[in-house]
Scaffold this motif. Sequence first.
Motif: not given
Length: 247
Positions: A46-52, A54-62, A74-81, A147-150
């Motif tokens: 959750l911290a990883q997704l929140r950081g991405l 909010r722009g605090d992380s440059d790591d892209w996620l799958l 998690l994807l929609l929650a990241s948009c809301a964040e 952020i991708y999802a599969s």
Amino acid sequence: MKPPQSGAGSSSPASAAAQVPQLPLALKAPPDQRLETFVGAPPAVLAQLRGLARGDSDDWLLVCGPAGTGKTHLLLASCAEAGEAGRRAAYLPLAAAAGRLAEALDALEGHELVVLDGLDAIAGRRDDEVALFHAHNRARAAGTRIIYASRVNPETLGLQLPDLRSRLSQCARVALQPLDDDGRGEVLRQRARRRGWELEAPALDWLLRRVGRDLGGLTALLDRLDRASLAAQRRITVPFLRQVLGG
């Protein structure tokens, strides 16, 4: 994907993507779908997704996992964040754009966070894979986060384009597993409380023996029970569940 314009405010998920005609895109993340309401994810994820977001992380996620494990949550929650942090975010379900992905991705230009749900839907569609490969590279150059999802890892997605598979393989992985009964019970309890009622133990046990494991299905079920309870002015008990759901 072009760099965001200076002074741009936040927008709801898919506000830009909604310009693409006839794409049934989510306009707003439902209140149930927030990072803090996700059950079963390690705090570090959750911290990883929140950081991405909010722009605090440059790591892209799958985000990978079978159906019903909460990827879309998690994807929609990241948009809301991202929106809460004043960042422009867009959500695109790739199944809705399959066959015309280049057009859909063009509509996401200027966003700071883009979440692309369901890579499985475009695997094997060469034109869509090429469009995603180029969009991925443009986003990297522009500083856009993705952020991708599969359902499965890129190596087993059946992608035709090796370069796209290579790009996706460079993303950090978040692996989701189906919830056990305790986890599903916690999801039901939390979502019932946010609707203003308590799901008591006998009713919860009855539901867990009869409902599927899909989180989307659980949410739809609670919405149905909420409406039925309000209409009948009755508490949600086992007899009431039998009346509404049968069994």
